[in-house]
Design a protein around this motif. Structure first.
Motif, PDB file in Angstrom:
ATOM      1  N   THR A   9       0.881  -1.364  -0.156  1.00 59.82           N
ATOM      2  CA  THR A   9      -0.124   0.006  -0.015  1.00 59.82           C
ATOM      3  C   THR A   9       0.812   1.225  -0.035  1.00 59.82           C
ATOM      4  N   PRO A  10       0.370   2.341  -0.631  1.00 53.15           N
ATOM      5  CA  PRO A  10       1.158   3.605  -0.516  1.00 53.15           C
ATOM      6  C   PRO A  10       0.769   4.152   0.695  1.00 53.15           C
ATOM      7  N   GLY A  11       1.586   5.371   1.015  1.00 57.82           N
ATOM      8  CA  GLY A  11       1.419   5.945   2.682  1.00 57.82           C
ATOM      9  C   GLY A  11       2.527   5.606   3.259  1.00 57.82           C
ATOM     10  N   ILE A  12       3.537   6.004   2.677  1.00 59.22           N
ATOM     11  CA  ILE A  12       5.083   6.028   3.618  1.00 59.22           C
ATOM     12  C   ILE A  12       4.859   7.325   4.508  1.00 59.22           C
ATOM     13  N   PRO A  13       4.949   7.025   5.895  1.00 60.61           N
ATOM     14  CA  PRO A  13       4.899   8.043   6.864  1.00 60.61           C
ATOM     15  C   PRO A  13       5.944   9.296   6.600  1.00 60.61           C
ATOM     16  N   ASP A  14       5.430  10.625   6.503  1.00 51.80           N
ATOM     17  CA  ASP A  14       6.210  11.772   6.121  1.00 51.80           C
ATOM     18  C   ASP A  14       7.743  11.600   6.835  1.00 51.80           C
ATOM     19  N   GLU A  15       7.619  11.334   8.020  1.00 54.73           N
ATOM     20  CA  GLU A  15       9.111  11.546   8.773  1.00 54.73           C
ATOM     21  C   GLU A  15      10.164  10.524   8.150  1.00 54.73           C
ATOM     22  N   LEU A  16       9.601   9.590   7.464  1.00 53.90           N
ATOM     23  CA  LEU A  16      10.755   8.360   6.909  1.00 53.90           C
ATOM     24  C   LEU A  16      11.338   9.203   5.505  1.00 53.90           C
ATOM     25  N   PHE A  17      10.901  10.454   5.152  1.00 54.59           N
ATOM     26  CA  PHE A  17      11.735  11.053   3.920  1.00 54.59           C
ATOM     27  C   PHE A  17      12.472  12.038   4.428  1.00 54.59           C
ATOM     28  N   GLU A  18      13.848  11.929   3.818  1.00 53.78           N
ATOM     29  CA  GLU A  18      14.869  13.264   4.231  1.00 53.78           C
ATOM     30  C   GLU A  18      13.979  14.686   3.848  1.00 53.78           C
ATOM     31  N   ARG A  19      14.135  15.680   4.766  1.00 51.35           N
ATOM     32  CA  ARG A  19      13.482  16.742   4.418  1.00 51.35           C
ATOM     33  C   ARG A  19      14.551  18.078   4.383  1.00 51.35           C
ATOM     34  N   VAL A  20      14.461  18.893   3.572  1.00 52.68           N
ATOM     35  CA  VAL A  20      14.921  20.174   3.867  1.00 52.68           C
ATOM     36  C   VAL A  20      14.064  21.363   3.962  1.00 52.68           C
ATOM     37  N   ASP A  21      14.203  22.513   4.535  1.00 54.40           N
ATOM     38  CA  ASP A  21      13.459  23.605   4.845  1.00 54.40           C
ATOM     39  C   ASP A  21      12.597  24.054   3.674  1.00 54.40           C
ATOM     40  N   ASP A  22      13.014  24.423   2.730  1.00 59.39           N
ATOM     41  CA  ASP A  22      12.412  25.245   1.558  1.00 59.39           C
ATOM     42  C   ASP A  22      11.973  24.286   0.301  1.00 59.39           C
ATOM     43  N   VAL A  23      11.886  22.870   0.537  1.00 55.48           N
ATOM     44  CA  VAL A  23      11.402  22.111  -0.283  1.00 55.48           C
ATOM     45  C   VAL A  23       9.814  21.462   0.163  1.00 55.48           C
ATOM     46  N   PRO A  24       8.958  21.611  -0.460  1.00 54.79           N
ATOM     47  CA  PRO A  24       7.600  21.112  -0.030  1.00 54.79           C
ATOM     48  C   PRO A  24       7.634  19.525  -0.036  1.00 54.79           C
ATOM     49  N   ILE A  25       6.924  19.127   0.768  1.00 54.37           N
ATOM     50  CA  ILE A  25       6.427  17.486   0.599  1.00 54.37           C
ATOM     51  C   ILE A  25       5.158  17.258   0.586  1.00 54.37           C
ATOM     52  N   THR A  26       4.415  16.494  -0.278  1.00 48.64           N
ATOM     53  CA  THR A  26       3.033  16.195  -0.155  1.00 48.64           C
ATOM     54  C   THR A  26       2.791  15.327   0.942  1.00 48.64           C
ATOM     55  N   LYS A  27       2.023  15.914   1.943  1.00 46.24           N
ATOM     56  CA  LYS A  27       1.761  15.078   3.100  1.00 46.24           C
ATOM     57  C   LYS A  27       1.191  13.643   2.816  1.00 46.24           C
ATOM     58  N   GLU A  28       1.745  12.722   3.780  1.00 47.66           N
ATOM     59  CA  GLU A  28       1.224  11.457   3.667  1.00 47.66           C
ATOM     60  C   GLU A  28      -0.262  11.036   2.987  1.00 47.66           C
ATOM     61  N   GLU A  29      -1.257  11.818   4.061  1.00 48.47           N
ATOM     62  CA  GLU A  29      -2.777  11.319   3.426  1.00 48.47           C
ATOM     63  C   GLU A  29      -3.016  12.088   2.171  1.00 48.47           C
ATOM     64  N   VAL A  30      -2.453  12.983   1.804  1.00 44.38           N
ATOM     65  CA  VAL A  30      -2.988  13.617   0.644  1.00 44.38           C
ATOM     66  C   VAL A  30      -2.370  13.148  -0.475  1.00 44.38           C
ATOM     67  N   ARG A  31      -1.139  12.847  -0.230  1.00 46.96           N
ATOM     68  CA  ARG A  31      -0.307  11.956  -1.275  1.00 46.96           C
ATOM     69  C   ARG A  31      -0.886  10.472  -1.553  1.00 46.96           C
ATOM     70  N   VAL A  32      -1.547   9.784  -0.641  1.00 49.93           N
ATOM     71  CA  VAL A  32      -2.112   8.305  -0.890  1.00 49.93           C
ATOM     72  C   VAL A  32      -3.417   8.764  -1.711  1.00 49.93           C
ATOM     73  N   ILE A  33      -4.058   9.853  -1.606  1.00 45.35           N
ATOM     74  CA  ILE A  33      -5.294  10.166  -2.318  1.00 45.35           C
ATOM     75  C   ILE A  33      -4.855  10.380  -3.838  1.00 45.35           C
ATOM     76  N   GLN A  34      -3.836  11.395  -4.284  1.00 43.51           N
ATOM     77  CA  GLN A  34      -3.295  11.507  -5.266  1.00 43.51           C
ATOM     78  C   GLN A  34      -2.873  10.244  -6.053  1.00 43.51           C
ATOM     79  N   ILE A  35      -2.071   9.417  -5.385  1.00 48.53           N
ATOM     80  CA  ILE A  35      -1.642   8.312  -5.850  1.00 48.53           C
ATOM     81  C   ILE A  35      -2.907   7.476  -6.268  1.00 48.53           C
ATOM     82  N   SER A  36      -3.977   7.406  -5.479  1.00 46.06           N
ATOM     83  CA  SER A  36      -5.088   6.734  -5.748  1.00 46.06           C
ATOM     84  C   SER A  36      -5.950   7.120  -7.347  1.00 46.06           C
ATOM     85  N   LYS A  37      -5.739   8.426  -7.130  1.00 44.33           N
ATOM     86  CA  LYS A  37      -6.684   9.223  -8.141  1.00 44.33           C
ATOM     87  C   LYS A  37      -5.987   8.896  -9.498  1.00 44.33           C
TER      88      LYS A  37
END
Lengths: 196, 196
Positions: B6-34
């Motif tokens: 299933t999609p839905g990798i928790p946000d905290e498992l991704f590397e992050r930097v301050d000025d680059v946005p991440i599509t949050k887990e729940e929104v991301r799984v809806i986008q993937i499903s669509k």
């Protein structure tokens, strides 16, 4: 019938009847994602309603996996069976009866969805915890404030970690004669956690 | 790294930097499903940001599929590459540059995610339509009112059917000293459609 790998079968593809609820597409995919399913897993769908969660879970666990769908309402059981037939799913057993009694008889689970508790929230969650494998996932969808309160009260007393609580509000667009507006649906709260 | 189907990798498992946005887990799984993905498909992720959509799509299309991730921001490209390495993904090509120019050079696609348009919304959607296979899916995530307005204006003039527009608001629970409250996130609007 559903050829895609991703969950998110459009609501309108399911058979529906008036008094049996369906977990709407967008909420459903979030619930499926929170369960973190893999091939070959054993899953319960407690309060299966129209069977939409069972069908999506059945696709994810595949032919080597198994889904047990329970509902106390004969109309829900009948509707779930109709939808299983429509989607040509063969790895789901649909069980009519009281969750407390029926869950006791099932093999241990990798993931459990709870969509309805008929007021016995604490007892059902306790029983589900005892039936989950270590590392297994529980995903509870709530509409009622009372159910959410009961879940919060019981879940921290049991062997669960990583308790995650989100509230989702989905609005769908509607065309009016002058433009595009959004119609809001009721918020749904999803509680998920990992069995320690 | 992510062993589940299933999609839905928790946000905290991704590397992050301050000025680059991440599509949050729940929104991301809806986008993937669509996007209704299947094994072997070719997917673009336009404005890939942290690469979270690319990584989930790469899992869904599998080793016989291919994802092209484009961003004009070198920090986003670098971060996406870091996340691909972290999740041991090898079926994604990351491309630094202007979407209009880079998309033109890509093979035709089964699904296209648009996460950022840099103001060139109409042009990018037109170009993406021309690059989509018949029956292919476009999924556009918008935060800005102006982008949503541009998408609505252009999408009905192009060869798309089943246009679906939803707005999602997610609230996450937070423990206070006296109980559990919800903290709201910004609403995200997702437009999806099928190429005729």
């Amino acid at each position: 019938m559903w050829q895609h790998k991703t969950p998110g079968i459009p609501d309108e593809l399911f058979e529906r009847v008036d008094d049996v609820p369906i977990t709407k597409e967008e909420v459903r995919v979030i619930q499926i994602s929170k369960a973190r399913l893999s091939s070959g897993q054993t899953v319960y769908d407690v309060g299966c309603g129209s069977g939409s969660i069972s069908i999506e879970a059945a696709h994810q666990v595949g032919s080597t996996g198994k889904v047990f769908s329970i509902d106390i309402d004969p109309n829900a059981v009948e509707l779930t069976k109709k939808n299983l037939e429509k989607f040509q799913i063969s790895n789901v057993s649909v069980i009519l009866g009281n969750a407390m009694q029926k869950i006791s008889e099932l093999p241990i689970a990798d993931a459990i969805f709870i969509g309805g508790t008929g007021g016995e929230t604490a007892e059902i969650i306790k029983l589900c915890e005892s039936k989950l494998k270590q590392g297994g996932r529980i995903v509870i969808g709530t509409i009622l404030v009372e159910t959410l309160y009961s879940v919060l009260n019981i879940i921290e007393k049991l062997s669960f970690s990583s308790v995650d609580i989100i509230q989702i509000t989905i609005s769908k667009s509607r065309k009016t004669s002058t433009g595009t507006m959004f119609l809001a649906r009721n918020p749904v709260t999803i509680i998920s956690a990992t069995k320690i």
